[in-house]
Write an enzyme that holds these catalytic residues in place. Structure first.
Site, short mmCIF file in Angstrom:
data_model
loop_
_atom_site.label_atom_id
_atom_site.label_comp_id
_atom_site.label_asym_id
_atom_site.label_seq_id
_atom_site.Cartn_x
_atom_site.Cartn_y
_atom_site.Cartn_z
N CYS A 136 0.81 -1.23 0.00
CA CYS A 136 0.00 0.00 0.00
C CYS A 136 0.84 1.27 0.00
O CYS A 136 0.31 2.35 -0.23
CB CYS A 136 -0.94 0.00 1.20
SG CYS A 136 -1.97 -1.46 1.27
N HIS A 277 -3.34 6.82 2.91
CA HIS A 277 -3.70 5.54 2.31
C HIS A 277 -5.09 5.17 2.81
O HIS A 277 -5.37 5.26 4.01
CB HIS A 277 -2.67 4.47 2.69
CG HIS A 277 -3.13 3.09 2.38
ND1 HIS A 277 -3.64 2.76 1.14
CD2 HIS A 277 -3.20 1.96 3.14
CE1 HIS A 277 -3.99 1.48 1.15
NE2 HIS A 277 -3.74 0.98 2.34
N ASN A 307 -10.00 -0.57 0.17
CA ASN A 307 -8.53 -0.43 0.17
C ASN A 307 -8.01 -0.96 -1.17
O ASN A 307 -8.07 -2.15 -1.44
CB ASN A 307 -7.97 -1.25 1.35
CG ASN A 307 -6.45 -1.19 1.44
OD1 ASN A 307 -5.78 -0.76 0.51
ND2 ASN A 307 -5.92 -1.66 2.56
N1 ACO Z 1 -18.09 -9.33 9.25
C1 ACO Z 1 -18.49 -9.61 10.50
N2 ACO Z 1 -17.63 -9.91 11.49
C2 ACO Z 1 -16.32 -9.92 11.20
C3 ACO Z 1 -15.84 -9.64 9.89
C4 ACO Z 1 -16.79 -9.33 8.91
N3 ACO Z 1 -16.44 -9.01 7.65
N4 ACO Z 1 -14.50 -9.72 9.90
C5 ACO Z 1 -14.12 -10.04 11.15
N5 ACO Z 1 -15.23 -10.18 11.92
C6 ACO Z 1 -15.28 -10.51 13.33
C7 ACO Z 1 -14.08 -11.26 13.81
O1 ACO Z 1 -14.24 -12.62 13.54
C8 ACO Z 1 -14.06 -10.93 15.27
O2 ACO Z 1 -14.99 -11.80 15.90
P1 ACO Z 1 -14.65 -12.43 17.34
O3 ACO Z 1 -14.46 -11.24 18.27
O4 ACO Z 1 -15.84 -13.26 17.63
O5 ACO Z 1 -13.39 -13.20 17.13
C9 ACO Z 1 -14.66 -9.53 15.35
O6 ACO Z 1 -15.31 -9.30 14.09
C10 ACO Z 1 -13.65 -8.44 15.60
O7 ACO Z 1 -12.49 -8.62 14.82
P2 ACO Z 1 -11.32 -7.59 14.89
O8 ACO Z 1 -10.23 -8.08 14.01
O9 ACO Z 1 -10.96 -7.27 16.27
O10 ACO Z 1 -12.00 -6.27 14.30
P3 ACO Z 1 -11.37 -4.84 14.14
O11 ACO Z 1 -12.23 -3.86 14.84
O12 ACO Z 1 -9.89 -4.80 14.42
O13 ACO Z 1 -11.52 -4.58 12.56
C11 ACO Z 1 -10.20 -4.70 10.54
C12 ACO Z 1 -10.93 -5.47 11.65
C13 ACO Z 1 -11.25 -3.91 9.79
C14 ACO Z 1 -9.53 -5.69 9.61
C15 ACO Z 1 -9.17 -3.77 11.14
O14 ACO Z 1 -8.39 -4.46 12.07
C16 ACO Z 1 -8.25 -3.11 10.12
O15 ACO Z 1 -8.67 -2.24 9.38
N6 ACO Z 1 -6.97 -3.47 10.12
C17 ACO Z 1 -5.96 -2.80 9.28
C18 ACO Z 1 -6.04 -3.10 7.82
C19 ACO Z 1 -4.99 -2.26 7.11
O16 ACO Z 1 -4.68 -1.15 7.49
N7 ACO Z 1 -4.41 -2.68 6.06
C20 ACO Z 1 -3.40 -1.77 5.45
C21 ACO Z 1 -2.42 -2.43 4.76
S1 ACO Z 1 -3.12 -3.46 3.51
C22 ACO Z 1 -1.84 -3.82 2.41
O17 ACO Z 1 -0.72 -3.44 2.60
C23 ACO Z 1 -2.14 -4.72 1.27
#
Ligand code: ACO
Length: 354
Positions: A136, A277, A307
């Site tokens: 990214c 980003h 993204n």
């Molecule tokens: N729908 C419903 N529930 C979901 C989904 C979904 N699509 N995805 C995950 N969950 C659930 C999980 O299973 C978890 O359930 P559990 O608590 O029962 O285990 C719960 O939701 C919470 O999961 P978290 O991972 O804690 O959720 P979080 O609030 O952290 O959000 C996310 C997840 C959106 C992925 C976030 O962590 C994020 O944006 N991370 C960074 C991504 C990023 O910046 N990428 C940049 C680089 S990408 C690149 O370089 C290619």
């Protein structure tokens, strides 16, 4: 056919042969372009693919829809359209290009590099072409690479493109990743800027390979070549430990942004627009808090495209230039973070064709 490289003066038509190699000169963007595929995949569509809800996706990411390329469309096809638009905006012909950089983690093939495929479609046969893999952060890394060549007199005109077909590397059974990404391309033409203009003012970059396991595609490279087992285990798809990535993304983008401002001798109040980003609206909000910059000065389109990895900053920049938000003379801060980990920030005066 001619050749450019460090230590080789640029002498072709259109280039300034009076500037000897080794001279550092100001470089700016003279045109931008972007492209997204026409197919829209909404959160409601995703509800029919994995166990998710529109509410979860909107509240955790700010995303509402993303674009998905057709089966026959590859990353280079998206890149070429964005590249043509950037060339048109800059008033530059493909034949004038010395250099093409394509940043992507979803190349058409392991080799040849995607920039060569873009060159072929554009007919930019005087350019030398390189692929760049910084996930990214790729667009900013590509910009800086081209800026260094141009500043040193080793090239005069460069086309930098960030392009991704992320849909080709997603595990469509993994709700924690497949809802986050989309396809697209963003492009910019870089050239020396006229006297008195600043163009790209400062850049800072960093990487931390010790955290590479947190965001990767485990198979398909030389460590784990494709086998029936790797395919069955979906190891050719993106894997991410989202919560950890989130934390590092906020810290590094905010710190890099502040470091780039410091290097430029500017403060956040001098900056008209911040282009982060487009990873997640919550990440963008957290960066805003750390930079002490209101949301109204952030360019955000994550709700429409998700993204798009290396494409995201170029895509957001192009939209904001075309709709008139970014105007000549505006100072823009761009911050990026991606797999590797890689991160960076660039401060730029928008010059356009000036
Ligand atoms: N729908 C419903 N529930 C979901 C989904 C979904 N699509 N995805 C995950 N969950 C659930 C999980 O299973 C978890 O359930 P559990 O608590 O029962 O285990 C719960 O939701 C919470 O999961 P978290 O991972 O804690 O959720 P979080 O609030 O952290 O959000 C996310 C997840 C959106 C992925 C976030 O962590 C994020 O944006 N991370 C960074 C991504 C990023 O910046 N990428 C940049 C680089 S990408 C690149 O370089 C290619």
């Amino acid at each position: 056919m001619r050749y450019c490289g460090v230590g080789t003066a640029v002498t072709a038509a259109g280039a300034d042969s009076s500037v000897p190699s080794g001279i550092v000169r100001a470089v700016g963007m003279t045109g931008v372009g972007s492209h997204v595929p026409s197919r829209v995949l909404t959160n409601h569509d995703l509800e029919r693919i994995v166990a998710t809800t529109n509410e979860w996706i909107v509240s955790r990411t700010g995303m509402r829809e993303r674009r998905i390329a057709a089966e026959h469309e590859a990353t280079s096809d998206l890149a070429v359209v964005a590249g043509r638009r950037a060339l048109e905006a800059a008033g530059v012909k493909p034949a004038d290009l010395d250099m093409i950089v394509v940043a992507t983690i979803t190349p058409d093939y392991p080799f040849p590099n995607t920039a060569c495929l873009v060159q072929r479609q554009l007919g930019a046969d005087r350019a030398f072409c390189m692929g760049l893999e910084a996930a990214c952060s790729g667009f900013l890394y590509g910009m800086e690479t081209a800026r260094c060549y141009i500043a040193a007199g080793a090239a005069q005109t460069a086309l930098v493109i960030g392009a991704e077909k992320m849909s080709a590397v997603l595990d469509w059974t993994d709700r924690s990743t497949c809802v986050l990404f989309g396809d697209g391309a963003g492009a910019a033409v870089l050239r020396p800027v006229p006297a008195g203009r600043r163009g790209i003012i400062s850049s800072v970059f960093g990487s931390d390979g010790s955290l590479s396991d947190l965001l990767m595609i485990p198979a398909g490279g030389s460590r784990r070549p494709a086998t029936a087992e790797t395919v069955a285990a979906r190891e050719h798809c993106l894997r991410m430990r989202g919560r950890e990535v989130f934390r590092y993304a906020v810290t590094h983008m905010a710190e890099a942004g502040l470091a780039a401002l410091h290097k430029a001798g500017l403060s956040i109040s001098d900056i008209r627009w911040v282009i982060p980003h487009q990873a997640n609206l919550r990440i963008i909000a957290a960066i805003g808090e750390r930079l002490h910059c209101p949301a109204s000065r952030f360019i955000v389109n994550v709700e429409k495209y998700g993204n798009t990895s290396a494409a995201s900053i170029g895509l957001a920049l192009d939209e904001a230039v075309r709709d008139g938000r970014i105007r000549e003379g505006d100072l823009v801060l761009m911050v990026a973070f991606g797999a590797g980990f890689t991160w960076g920030a660039t401060v730029m005066e928008w010059t356009g064709r000036a």
